[in-house]
Design a protein around this motif. Structure first.
Motif, short mmCIF file in Angstrom:
data_model
loop_
_atom_site.label_atom_id
_atom_site.label_comp_id
_atom_site.label_asym_id
_atom_site.label_seq_id
_atom_site.Cartn_x
_atom_site.Cartn_y
_atom_site.Cartn_z
N ILE A 67 14.91 24.24 -62.33
CA ILE A 67 14.32 25.01 -61.23
C ILE A 67 13.66 24.07 -60.22
CG2 ILE A 67 12.43 26.59 -60.66
CD1 ILE A 67 13.11 28.10 -63.26
N VAL A 68 12.90 23.09 -60.73
CA VAL A 68 12.29 22.10 -59.83
C VAL A 68 13.38 21.37 -59.04
CG1 VAL A 68 10.94 19.99 -59.72
CG2 VAL A 68 10.26 21.81 -61.29
N HIS A 69 14.46 21.06 -59.70
CA HIS A 69 15.61 20.40 -59.07
C HIS A 69 16.12 21.22 -57.88
CE1 HIS A 69 19.59 18.15 -59.39
NE2 HIS A 69 19.95 19.23 -58.72
N GLU A 70 16.30 22.51 -58.09
CA GLU A 70 16.83 23.36 -57.01
C GLU A 70 15.82 23.55 -55.88
OE1 GLU A 70 19.80 24.30 -56.50
OE2 GLU A 70 20.55 23.49 -58.40
N VAL A 71 14.55 23.70 -56.25
CA VAL A 71 13.52 23.85 -55.21
C VAL A 71 13.45 22.59 -54.36
CG1 VAL A 71 11.05 24.14 -54.80
CG2 VAL A 71 12.19 25.55 -56.52
N ALA A 72 13.65 21.44 -54.99
CA ALA A 72 13.62 20.18 -54.23
C ALA A 72 14.72 20.16 -53.17
CB ALA A 72 13.79 18.99 -55.19
N HIS A 73 15.91 20.65 -53.52
CA HIS A 73 16.98 20.76 -52.51
C HIS A 73 16.50 21.59 -51.32
CE1 HIS A 73 20.11 18.85 -54.76
NE2 HIS A 73 20.19 19.78 -55.70
N GLY A 74 15.96 22.77 -51.60
CA GLY A 74 15.55 23.67 -50.54
C GLY A 74 14.40 23.12 -49.72
N TRP A 75 13.45 22.46 -50.38
CA TRP A 75 12.28 21.92 -49.67
C TRP A 75 12.69 20.82 -48.70
CZ3 TRP A 75 9.73 17.14 -49.52
CH2 TRP A 75 8.47 17.16 -48.90
N VAL A 76 13.56 19.92 -49.16
CA VAL A 76 14.01 18.83 -48.28
C VAL A 76 14.84 19.39 -47.13
CG1 VAL A 76 15.51 16.79 -48.15
CG2 VAL A 76 13.90 17.04 -50.05
N ALA A 77 15.69 20.38 -47.42
CA ALA A 77 16.46 21.01 -46.34
C ALA A 77 15.52 21.63 -45.31
CB ALA A 77 17.39 22.07 -46.92
N LEU A 94 14.04 19.13 -43.13
CA LEU A 94 15.03 18.53 -42.23
C LEU A 94 15.60 19.54 -41.23
CD1 LEU A 94 16.91 16.23 -44.76
CD2 LEU A 94 15.20 15.56 -43.06
N GLY A 95 14.96 20.70 -41.15
CA GLY A 95 15.32 21.65 -40.09
C GLY A 95 16.02 22.92 -40.52
N ASP A 96 16.39 23.05 -41.80
CA ASP A 96 17.12 24.23 -42.25
C ASP A 96 16.21 25.14 -43.07
OD1 ASP A 96 18.95 26.12 -43.15
OD2 ASP A 96 19.67 24.84 -44.77
N ARG A 138 22.48 23.91 -39.80
CA ARG A 138 21.13 24.09 -39.28
C ARG A 138 20.28 22.84 -39.45
NH1 ARG A 138 19.00 29.87 -41.44
NH2 ARG A 138 17.55 29.66 -39.69
N LEU A 139 20.81 21.85 -40.15
CA LEU A 139 20.10 20.58 -40.30
C LEU A 139 20.11 19.82 -38.98
CD1 LEU A 139 21.67 19.55 -43.73
CD2 LEU A 139 19.30 20.31 -43.36
N ARG A 140 19.08 19.06 -38.74
CA ARG A 140 18.99 18.33 -37.47
C ARG A 140 20.07 17.26 -37.35
NH1 ARG A 140 13.35 19.49 -38.16
NH2 ARG A 140 13.08 17.72 -39.58
N GLU A 145 22.60 16.23 -45.06
CA GLU A 145 23.23 16.87 -46.21
C GLU A 145 23.19 15.94 -47.43
OE1 GLU A 145 27.04 19.72 -47.17
OE2 GLU A 145 27.24 18.23 -45.59
N LEU A 146 23.35 14.65 -47.19
CA LEU A 146 23.25 13.67 -48.28
C LEU A 146 21.83 13.64 -48.83
CD1 LEU A 146 24.41 11.35 -49.97
CD2 LEU A 146 23.80 9.80 -48.09
#
Length: 233
Positions: free
Chosen positions: A23-33, A36-38, A87-89, A95-96
């Motif tokens: 869960i922390v792994h997935e939240v990290a994806h969303g938080w960084v996105a 970064l603008g998404d 939607r990323l800047r 994305e990477l």
């Protein structure tokens, strides 16, 4: 095969730790996105550690249970946090970064677990000698912390495999452009089936376990190094 109460408790704890770490792994994806603008993950209500927003019946519960009962490395996946690369800047670069945020969160959790293990290892003898902690509690806490370190390393290196839809595939995607990039996105929709066949059918039919070899060489070695760092043993 019958399992003792101690074994069942160990399996349950392992699965719960894997679920939390995923869960922390997935939240990290969303938080960084999001950073970064998404805002897609935020709009979907997925920037939360509430398990109800993330758990996948098969990937978060059934899969780790099966793997725990089989006695091999245990990993799991939560429902992927949605994001929109357009939607990323800076879509190609960002994305990477979004992809690597998940494994990075597992490395961070493994380091936190290592620090807690080191602190407990230094304090446990005195606490046990004074009667503050029982031998069972000391042993249970050590198992909990070492398992937390190990499952996060497994999740990190498993997700770095460069095969869609795992995070490592985004490293490959970073180097693709134009039509090759579009076709890679199309392939990602069907790749999970192929991944499961490779990971489960290959060891069963041919008796060759490439995943086990890979995880022993990566997660296993890092685990040994971190536990030695924390305990000196």
């Amino acid at each position: 095969m019958l399992y003792s109460t101690e074994q069942l408790v160990s399996i349950a704890v392992t699965v719960l730790l894997v679920m939390f770490s995923a869960i922390v792994h997935e939240v990290a994806h969303g938080w960084v996105a999001y950073r970064l603008g998404d805002p897609t993950a935020k709009e979907a209500g997925r920037l939360t550690l509430d398990p109800r927003a993330h758990l996948d019946g098969f990937g978060s519960v059934l899969l780790p249970l099966i793997m725990a009962f089989l006695g091999g490395p245990v990993f799991a996946f939560a429902r992927p946090v949605p994001y929109n690369p357009y939607r990323l800047r800076h879509p190609r670069r960002d994305e990477l970064l979004v992809a690597l945020a998940g494994p990075a969160s597992n490395v961070l959790q493994a380091l936190v677990g290592t620090a807690l293990l080191g602190a407990f290892w230094s304090l446990a003898p005195g606490a046990y000698a004074s009667g503050t902690l029982s031998l069972e509690l000391v042993g249970g806490t050590l198992d909990l912390l070492t398992t937390y370190v190990y499952v996060n390393l497994v999740l990190c290196f498993f997700n770095l495999i460069p095969f869609p839809p795992l995070d490592g595939s985004k490293v490959v995607l970073f180097f693709l452009k134009g039509d090759a990039r579009r076709k890679f996105y199309e392939l990602s929709q069907y790749a999970m089936v192929g991944l499961i066949l490779i990971l489960y059918v290959l060891p069963t039919v041919l008796g060759f376990d490439p995943l086990g070899i890979y995880l022993n060489a990566t997660a296993g070695r890092f685990y040994d190094a971190l536990v030695t760092l924390a305990t000196g043993v």
